[in-house]
Design an enzyme around this catalytic site. Sequence first.
Site, PDB file in Angstrom:
ATOM      1  N   ASP A 270      -3.964   0.332  -5.715  1.00 49.58           N
ATOM      2  CA  ASP A 270      -2.566   0.391  -5.267  1.00 49.58           C
ATOM      3  C   ASP A 270      -1.813  -0.901  -5.522  1.00 49.58           C
ATOM      4  O   ASP A 270      -0.628  -0.898  -5.822  1.00 49.58           O
ATOM      5  CB  ASP A 270      -2.485   0.802  -3.784  1.00 49.58           C
ATOM      6  CG  ASP A 270      -3.238  -0.138  -2.850  1.00 49.58           C
ATOM      7  OD1 ASP A 270      -4.015  -0.991  -3.333  1.00 49.58           O
ATOM      8  OD2 ASP A 270      -3.053  -0.015  -1.622  1.00 49.58           O
TER       9      ASP A 270
ATOM     10  N   CYS B 183       0.787  -1.233   0.000  1.00 48.26           N
ATOM     11  CA  CYS B 183       0.000   0.000   0.000  1.00 48.26           C
ATOM     12  C   CYS B 183       0.822   1.288   0.000  1.00 48.26           C
ATOM     13  O   CYS B 183       0.782   2.063  -0.947  1.00 48.26           O
ATOM     14  CB  CYS B 183      -0.931  -0.022   1.207  1.00 48.26           C
ATOM     15  SG  CYS B 183      -1.913   1.466   1.331  1.00 48.26           S
TER      16      CYS B 183
END
Lengths: 483, 483
Positions: free
Chosen positions: B280, B73
């Site tokens: 992401d 992330c």
Amino acid sequence: MKAALVVLAALLALPAGFAAPVARPNILLIVADDHGTDALGCYGNTVIRTPHLDALAADGTRFTHAFCTTASCSPSRSVLLTGQHGHRNGMYGLQHDMHHFQSFAGVRSLPARLAAAGYRTGRIGKFHVAPESVYAFQTVLSGGAANDPASLGRSPVEMADQSRAFIGENDPRPFFLLFAADDPHRGNIVLPDGRPSFDSFPAPNPFGNRAAGYPGITPVRYRPADVVVPPFLPDTPECRAELAEYYQAVSRLDEGVGRLMRILRETGRLENTLIVYLSDNGIAFPGAKTTLYEPGIRLPLIVRAPGRTRPGAVQPAMVTWADITPTLLDAAGAPVAAGECDGRSFRAGLDGAPLTGWDEVHASHTLHEITMYYPMRAVRTRRHKLIWNIAHGLAFPFALDLAQSPTWVGHRRAGGAIFGRRSVEAFLRRPALELYDLERDPHETVNLADDPAHADLRKELVGRLQAFQAATRDPWLHKWTRE
Amino acid sequence: MKAALVVLAALLALPAGFAAPVARPNILLIVADDHGTDALGCYGNTVIRTPHLDALAADGTRFTHAFCTTASCSPSRSVLLTGQHGHRNGMYGLQHDMHHFQSFAGVRSLPARLAAAGYRTGRIGKFHVAPESVYAFQTVLSGGAANDPASLGRSPVEMADQSRAFIGENDPRPFFLLFAADDPHRGNIVLPDGRPSFDSFPAPNPFGNRAAGYPGITPVRYRPADVVVPPFLPDTPECRAELAEYYQAVSRLDEGVGRLMRILRETGRLENTLIVYLSDNGIAFPGAKTTLYEPGIRLPLIVRAPGRTRPGAVQPAMVTWADITPTLLDAAGAPVAAGECDGRSFRAGLDGAPLTGWDEVHASHTLHEITMYYPMRAVRTRRHKLIWNIAHGLAFPFALDLAQSPTWVGHRRAGGAIFGRRSVEAFLRRPALELYDLERDPHETVNLADDPAHADLRKELVGRLQAFQAATRDPWLHKWTRE
């Protein structure tokens, strides 16, 4: 229980150890860079000249079992200045350049706590921790960039002179001064294109020594033939040449300490200042710095306490750099609350008074450079040491200054299989657990971890290590089970 | 040469691709959390309902070969927002809690550059990068703490509604809005003592789904029997139950996108806004997220460009998240100087115009959690992928949300040796190099790195990988030789 013993010991020690204690003394914390116990007169080296540090020990207390908790500059300094292990304060590795580790924003540091307790705080020389907001000093006498060949930290007499005004300031508040030299760290040479480099082979690393010298310093030079090669290093021409340079850097630092003492005397601060001399980690040679072996973590600690009554005392209590912040805050009359620090105050032993219950220490190393992930956790008692190499599947990583050291380069080129007392293979490839009997095997070469006769001891020490990890909120604790 | 081709391609594409280009369009960057191409109607899933994303693709351009550069992330978002790989911008791992990685203070981010170019900038939802000074947005519509069960990022329609004023603001400046949902990330359950936990076994992780629902959302629920189990996952009841929850979270996010589109229309911003939808990294199941295998890095990318003339275009150019910042800045009329970003602008292909010279991408993963050191570097061409597992001596580390996933826990309890198409042993213990022929072996299970017939290819790809590392100042480059 342990805490109760400490309190008891402190109470018992008070009448003798603090005959004339100074409330809220000034605090001078002198931090050397990569200085082992191997190169100090008062620790037994008969060649090196360290008259001022020897005098400090003769007039104060010399600790024989003082340990950093990680033999890496930034993490070790973060432990010194927070009382928390690197794995708890967030400083997992070096601070500078691409490494850029830093402590958590909410951590309360020694300078911040002392400022809150009414001290005026200042620093000079190497800093190497972050963020600035956590490690805030009111007065910054020099910036202290890491590994800068032009750093003021190489010029300890100049550092002392530049500290004079701060020390002597006419201010009712006591002072806290962090005096952090770059000596005797390895030094960068400057390449023809202007870039700094540790790679001086075949010439020895200069350890900051330079032809132009430094203001106020009369260089003490050593002949390679005269130096004492410690057992963990190879007795080679390269190593001897480097040790001679290292000695010179130590003697330079010693002159700076001498100047500092003179300034304390001249400004009338000597008798109300608590002086502490220590090093962030062991010497910058393979086998010491970045390891948890004795040469990496067992370090000089010399204290001169106001009101001392036992000059020349020798203190065998086992203490670590995690204990420094609680101890200094205790001396400053601002003790930390339970649980805030991983260490505890050994104030009662500053004067050399015997301490009970100081027979076990813990170490925690995670990274040095960002590419050097090699987390290790250790417990060391009077006699044994257990090291847990969490990433034992990896080769032990080399710091740039050690990889490029002529001592190591020369040894590799000569194809030596044994480096000091340890095989190169054993140094580079480590098992998950190392267990040493330091009494029978002071150089930590005979691993007893898989010896059935030591199975109970191993189990006991693993249990203590895990308890330490749990108590200090170690994120790596789960590695015992997960994976 | 490549650069020249790109410029040429851009020039050639202009007449067709930008028939009515909007100078300095508004930019809406929608970032999903852990959404793979496996769960999108427009990418071929016939079960999941994603009408609004499908409509966006039908009216815009769908990229078939878009890749994040690290399936983690915070690092991935740092790449998105800087155009630099994590190993260059300093975001080596997660930002929150004890991980606390952050980019270098001197890095210039997309929002900062757009603000300098006269854009007004705002963000809503998940942030997960640091420091705030680097990733500065003028308007923060919500804080976006990571993995908070109460995060606004789980309520995408509410997010859209709260973005309305910012989008519709009567301001001559174009806007840049980062709209980052927490969906469809795994969600914490809340334990009886109030602590959050990913550990829901044997119940499936809720993926943010909750009985109380979310404002404006009509939940789309799926039956485990109906979901499509992708080839890298095991077809087990636990996995199906989790995929059903995951689907529901995707459909919730899709509703948020629908609301956003309505707001753009209602505020008259639809035709002068460049809309980008991406994720992401791949889905939060073992074998995808935190790996450089296709399910981890090959991701949805849907773009709706103002003035587009080829609605429903499919763009096969190989692009990465390092290209997003240069592309958006290019579209904003503020292109980056050569060398500032690792990626490059694919603006000429936003409308689906064919691009030449976009046939190779690179990936760089270093850590996820602070205890998960596992640096990997990869080069992927149209047909092949080479992965360098720098710390191959270690077991592949498991992220907490994956280790505790009922899909994995159930599989381990059942003693399964094969997970999806790969053996558990091969997943956990990886060689230094992995080389796959993606044409013949799309699931990356046959490692050709040691196959003599592929020795030349391996050598060539290693050379390209090293060139990539050198060009992007990768601190891990020296691991090819040192150690």
